[in-house]
Design a protein around this motif. Sequence first.
Motif, PDB file in Angstrom:
ATOM      1  N   PRO A 195      29.814  31.369  14.409  1.00  0.00           N
ATOM      2  CA  PRO A 195      30.505  30.174  14.851  1.00  0.00           C
ATOM      3  C   PRO A 195      31.488  29.962  14.173  1.00  0.00           C
ATOM      4  O   PRO A 195      31.374  29.964  12.824  1.00  0.00           O
ATOM      5  CB  PRO A 195      29.435  29.060  15.286  1.00  0.00           C
ATOM      6  CG  PRO A 195      28.335  29.555  14.463  1.00  0.00           C
ATOM      7  CD  PRO A 195      28.315  31.169  14.232  1.00  0.00           C
ATOM      8  N   ALA A 196      32.487  29.130  14.825  1.00  0.00           N
ATOM      9  CA  ALA A 196      33.662  28.893  13.831  1.00  0.00           C
ATOM     10  C   ALA A 196      33.342  27.764  12.906  1.00  0.00           C
ATOM     11  O   ALA A 196      33.697  27.423  11.829  1.00  0.00           O
ATOM     12  CB  ALA A 196      34.922  28.295  14.827  1.00  0.00           C
ATOM     13  N   VAL A 197      32.466  26.735  13.268  1.00  0.00           N
ATOM     14  CA  VAL A 197      32.154  25.652  12.461  1.00  0.00           C
ATOM     15  C   VAL A 197      30.275  25.682  12.380  1.00  0.00           C
ATOM     16  O   VAL A 197      29.699  25.954  13.462  1.00  0.00           O
ATOM     17  CB  VAL A 197      32.433  24.375  13.286  1.00  0.00           C
ATOM     18  CG1 VAL A 197      32.118  23.244  12.268  1.00  0.00           C
ATOM     19  CG2 VAL A 197      34.004  24.593  13.370  1.00  0.00           C
ATOM     20  N   PRO A 238      37.937  20.092  25.497  1.00  0.00           N
ATOM     21  CA  PRO A 238      38.021  21.510  25.003  1.00  0.00           C
ATOM     22  C   PRO A 238      38.320  21.563  23.392  1.00  0.00           C
ATOM     23  O   PRO A 238      37.972  22.540  22.837  1.00  0.00           O
ATOM     24  CB  PRO A 238      39.122  22.187  25.742  1.00  0.00           C
ATOM     25  CG  PRO A 238      40.158  20.864  25.728  1.00  0.00           C
ATOM     26  CD  PRO A 238      38.910  19.912  25.990  1.00  0.00           C
ATOM     27  N   LEU A 239      38.775  20.478  22.799  1.00  0.00           N
ATOM     28  CA  LEU A 239      39.036  20.698  21.523  1.00  0.00           C
ATOM     29  C   LEU A 239      38.482  19.633  20.649  1.00  0.00           C
ATOM     30  O   LEU A 239      38.256  18.465  21.044  1.00  0.00           O
ATOM     31  CB  LEU A 239      40.524  20.431  21.043  1.00  0.00           C
ATOM     32  CG  LEU A 239      41.519  21.389  21.832  1.00  0.00           C
ATOM     33  CD1 LEU A 239      43.172  21.010  21.662  1.00  0.00           C
ATOM     34  CD2 LEU A 239      41.322  22.912  21.363  1.00  0.00           C
ATOM     35  N   ARG A 240      37.855  19.900  19.702  1.00  0.00           N
ATOM     36  CA  ARG A 240      37.019  19.294  18.723  1.00  0.00           C
ATOM     37  C   ARG A 240      37.524  19.622  17.299  1.00  0.00           C
ATOM     38  O   ARG A 240      37.670  20.629  16.749  1.00  0.00           O
ATOM     39  CB  ARG A 240      35.800  19.549  18.958  1.00  0.00           C
ATOM     40  CG  ARG A 240      34.597  19.068  17.909  1.00  0.00           C
ATOM     41  CD  ARG A 240      34.620  17.479  17.974  1.00  0.00           C
ATOM     42  NE  ARG A 240      33.191  17.111  16.957  1.00  0.00           N
ATOM     43  CZ  ARG A 240      33.696  16.813  15.851  1.00  0.00           C
ATOM     44  NH1 ARG A 240      35.000  17.016  15.414  1.00  0.00           N
ATOM     45  NH2 ARG A 240      32.885  16.413  14.784  1.00  0.00           N
ATOM     46  N   PRO A 268      56.688  36.914  20.462  1.00  0.00           N
ATOM     47  CA  PRO A 268      56.097  37.727  19.032  1.00  0.00           C
ATOM     48  C   PRO A 268      54.814  37.646  18.644  1.00  0.00           C
ATOM     49  O   PRO A 268      54.010  38.092  17.842  1.00  0.00           O
ATOM     50  CB  PRO A 268      56.663  36.598  18.065  1.00  0.00           C
ATOM     51  CG  PRO A 268      57.774  35.688  19.014  1.00  0.00           C
ATOM     52  CD  PRO A 268      57.115  35.796  20.534  1.00  0.00           C
ATOM     53  N   VAL A 269      53.839  37.077  19.717  1.00  0.00           N
ATOM     54  CA  VAL A 269      52.539  37.100  19.164  1.00  0.00           C
ATOM     55  C   VAL A 269      51.754  38.552  19.467  1.00  0.00           C
ATOM     56  O   VAL A 269      51.849  38.974  20.777  1.00  0.00           O
ATOM     57  CB  VAL A 269      51.864  36.033  20.196  1.00  0.00           C
ATOM     58  CG1 VAL A 269      50.310  35.626  19.687  1.00  0.00           C
ATOM     59  CG2 VAL A 269      52.395  34.609  19.844  1.00  0.00           C
ATOM     60  N   ALA A 321      45.999  38.912  18.402  1.00  0.00           N
ATOM     61  CA  ALA A 321      46.070  37.564  17.588  1.00  0.00           C
ATOM     62  C   ALA A 321      45.504  36.281  18.369  1.00  0.00           C
ATOM     63  O   ALA A 321      46.403  35.779  19.270  1.00  0.00           O
ATOM     64  CB  ALA A 321      47.570  37.229  16.795  1.00  0.00           C
ATOM     65  N   THR A 322      44.496  35.782  18.189  1.00  0.00           N
ATOM     66  CA  THR A 322      43.924  34.584  18.861  1.00  0.00           C
ATOM     67  C   THR A 322      44.334  33.567  18.139  1.00  0.00           C
ATOM     68  O   THR A 322      45.390  33.551  17.601  1.00  0.00           O
ATOM     69  CB  THR A 322      42.629  34.999  19.303  1.00  0.00           C
ATOM     70  OG1 THR A 322      41.825  34.874  18.056  1.00  0.00           O
ATOM     71  CG2 THR A 322      42.089  35.949  20.087  1.00  0.00           C
ATOM     72  N   ALA A 323      43.666  32.616  18.191  1.00  0.00           N
ATOM     73  CA  ALA A 323      43.863  31.266  17.487  1.00  0.00           C
ATOM     74  C   ALA A 323      44.160  31.724  15.840  1.00  0.00           C
ATOM     75  O   ALA A 323      43.658  31.874  15.014  1.00  0.00           O
ATOM     76  CB  ALA A 323      42.791  30.296  17.329  1.00  0.00           C
ATOM     77  N   GLN A 324      45.559  31.612  15.423  1.00  0.00           N
ATOM     78  CA  GLN A 324      46.076  31.710  14.341  1.00  0.00           C
ATOM     79  C   GLN A 324      45.739  32.974  13.530  1.00  0.00           C
ATOM     80  O   GLN A 324      45.462  33.030  12.476  1.00  0.00           O
ATOM     81  CB  GLN A 324      45.662  30.561  13.402  1.00  0.00           C
ATOM     82  CG  GLN A 324      46.200  29.119  14.103  1.00  0.00           C
ATOM     83  CD  GLN A 324      45.710  28.052  13.463  1.00  0.00           C
ATOM     84  OE1 GLN A 324      44.834  28.142  12.483  1.00  0.00           O
ATOM     85  NE2 GLN A 324      46.461  26.904  13.451  1.00  0.00           N
ATOM     86  N   ASP A 325      45.367  33.942  14.475  1.00  0.00           N
ATOM     87  CA  ASP A 325      45.419  35.175  13.987  1.00  0.00           C
ATOM     88  C   ASP A 325      44.329  35.460  12.678  1.00  0.00           C
ATOM     89  O   ASP A 325      44.491  36.461  11.934  1.00  0.00           O
ATOM     90  CB  ASP A 325      46.543  36.004  13.648  1.00  0.00           C
ATOM     91  CG  ASP A 325      47.169  35.569  12.494  1.00  0.00           C
ATOM     92  OD1 ASP A 325      46.921  34.701  11.860  1.00  0.00           O
ATOM     93  OD2 ASP A 325      48.589  35.938  12.445  1.00  0.00           O
ATOM     94  N   LEU A 327      59.838  33.268  24.575  1.00  0.00           N
ATOM     95  CA  LEU A 327      59.881  33.104  22.828  1.00  0.00           C
ATOM     96  C   LEU A 327      58.411  32.659  22.232  1.00  0.00           C
ATOM     97  O   LEU A 327      58.118  33.170  21.356  1.00  0.00           O
ATOM     98  CB  LEU A 327      60.637  31.914  22.518  1.00  0.00           C
ATOM     99  CG  LEU A 327      62.112  32.299  22.178  1.00  0.00           C
ATOM    100  CD1 LEU A 327      63.026  30.993  21.842  1.00  0.00           C
ATOM    101  CD2 LEU A 327      62.161  33.098  20.832  1.00  0.00           C
ATOM    102  N   ALA A 328      57.572  31.877  23.235  1.00  0.00           N
ATOM    103  CA  ALA A 328      56.406  31.751  22.518  1.00  0.00           C
ATOM    104  C   ALA A 328      55.451  32.733  22.639  1.00  0.00           C
ATOM    105  O   ALA A 328      54.649  33.026  21.769  1.00  0.00           O
ATOM    106  CB  ALA A 328      55.961  30.577  23.439  1.00  0.00           C
TER     107      ALA A 328
END
Lengths: 328, 303
Positions: free
Chosen positions: B47-49, B152-154, B27-28, B32-36, B23-24
């Motif tokens: 860069p993202a930030v 990994p996440l900031r 549909p992706v 579509a990576t992080a939040q497409d 299910l997870a």
Amino acid sequence: MRLRSEANVSARALRLAWIAAALCCALPQTSAAQDMSFDLNEAEAAEAEQPAEGEKPAEGEAAAEGEAGAEASAEGGGDVLAELTAETGTAEAEDEATGPREQEVAEEIYAVQRMYVLRNGRFELAPSLAMTVNDQYVSHPALAVGLNYWVTNVLAVGASFLWYQGVESESDLNFSVRRSARLAVPITEYQLGAHLNFTYVPIYGKFSMFNDSIFQWDSYLVGGVGMMRTRPVAVVDPAVRSFEFDWRVAFNAGIGIRVFLTKYLTVFGEFRDYIYLEKLENLEVSLGADREEESTWIDENATLTNNMSVHLGVTLFFPFGFEYRYPK
Amino acid sequence: MGKTVTTTAMRLVLVSAALLAGLALGPVAPRATAQDIQVEGPLAGAPAVIGLRIYREMRFQIQLQGTMTLNDEFSRAILAGGQLMFHPTDWLGIGVWGGYALGNIDTALTDQVAERGQTNDVNVLSLPRPGGFTDQIGRLQWIAAPQLQFIPLRGKLGIFEKLFIDADFYLLGGIGFIGLEERADADKEAIFDRCASADLAMKITCLTPTQGERESRVAIAPTFGAGLSLYMGDWVAMTIEWRALPFAWNTSGTDESGSSKGDFPDGKIDSNDQLAHFNHMFSLGFAFYLPTEPGLSHMDEDE
């Protein structure tokens, strides 16, 4: 940078001020969920609450305090749009004296980011696996499914259903204690649970992964009331006693985290405590004919029980798509 | 409920996990990576930030922590400890974590055994005197663990749309050295050879001294966990951490080895009675960073 007449500048500045004010008023407070940037300004603005004059205001604050910002604009106090508007008076006076002339203007436009996902008016289907974290004697894993309807972007009403029977298992500890200490610990078996609940989202955030991808997430509180079907497992006198499932009123409260993978798909983890009054097997065995008497099998005193569970699952929002109120 | 139920449960859990994974992932869309979010135009590849506070790179972290063990069978340990860590990059740290048990709290089950446990010829070594059960249970004394931290996440989070704080999520892994105190080895037959043991009362008298005899040892186990840092300033953060240390020990001080079909109990308290436990714990702490000024990312691009 562009060259344009001062009259055009003031007209444009006024239009921008009206549009900005309208946007700020129209956006709900919750729009701040997607209004955070990762830059220095936001954190500093959040600490200082009031951005310094001429300093770019924090985006989150711009949305959360949009109305105040609009008022400030109207009064010409502090922000760029107001300053542009204020220049009009001087420019008009100069126009009268020297006539219109072109002037170089440095223009900054502030945009309010859209929320990544709008939830209000959408349904959320949430299948999950639940695992018990506080019962050392019997684990109560369950297959669960929840259905929420989002009344606003931060508040939902919903129902959840859990099926336990056939998935539960007794731990080795129970057996070990019975064998080594000759002590019977009364245990119970669950069949199902059905609950109504509210969900509220007070915390939201975003994470970047190695400064490459950005994930939106939120944390929510959930709570409600429902029913559970449970029964004692005969461990004290299993040769004689057997028990049927019965309904118990159960309250539930919890906290969870939801990470958006797409605009309609999330993964979530949730800690929820199901609290109810349990009826346990009587540790005393009556002698003689009373041993067969069912009324003596259950302990007279109900026991307050906390079934603390962790849910892991996905949620699916539908309809999949939604429309923003204003164009991008 | 027994092995059949457990097998069915395992099957159901595996099938459900597969369904949820389907299910997870189903549909992706592949792209579509992080939040497409597909960035185009001049920002493509950026860069993202920009201007991200670099809290960890080339900084030392000194952390003070309070830790409580979770889901304990007989005794819960409260540890005071800390962590010293150096971060060569913003996403990796190397250091050591440790804690010392300031106290141990007996669980309700321990009290129940002490009050209601029964002794007979079969379990006389496991529980010579129910009232002395608290003296024989295993207790955790200290933990030390050289470890790596992976961040990994900031990001940041907002609380009630008023308070905005920087945060990061980290994983940790290492090797744990655990100081334990357990019931000392005892051999029932050897004790009975020295002590006339005709009836149960005499057996209890002979074995009671073994109930309070203790031995210390150091167990070595893998440790892993995850945590969240909430930055309250440039040099201070609050941390919330979960950690697991799976290893075998004799938590109850009872004779556990042997099969119920014949050779149980084996009449000895020894290393064979150490059962595998998924020991885990929860920590709250305050981390202090040196030097006190964090860096900023991609400021050249910003300019």
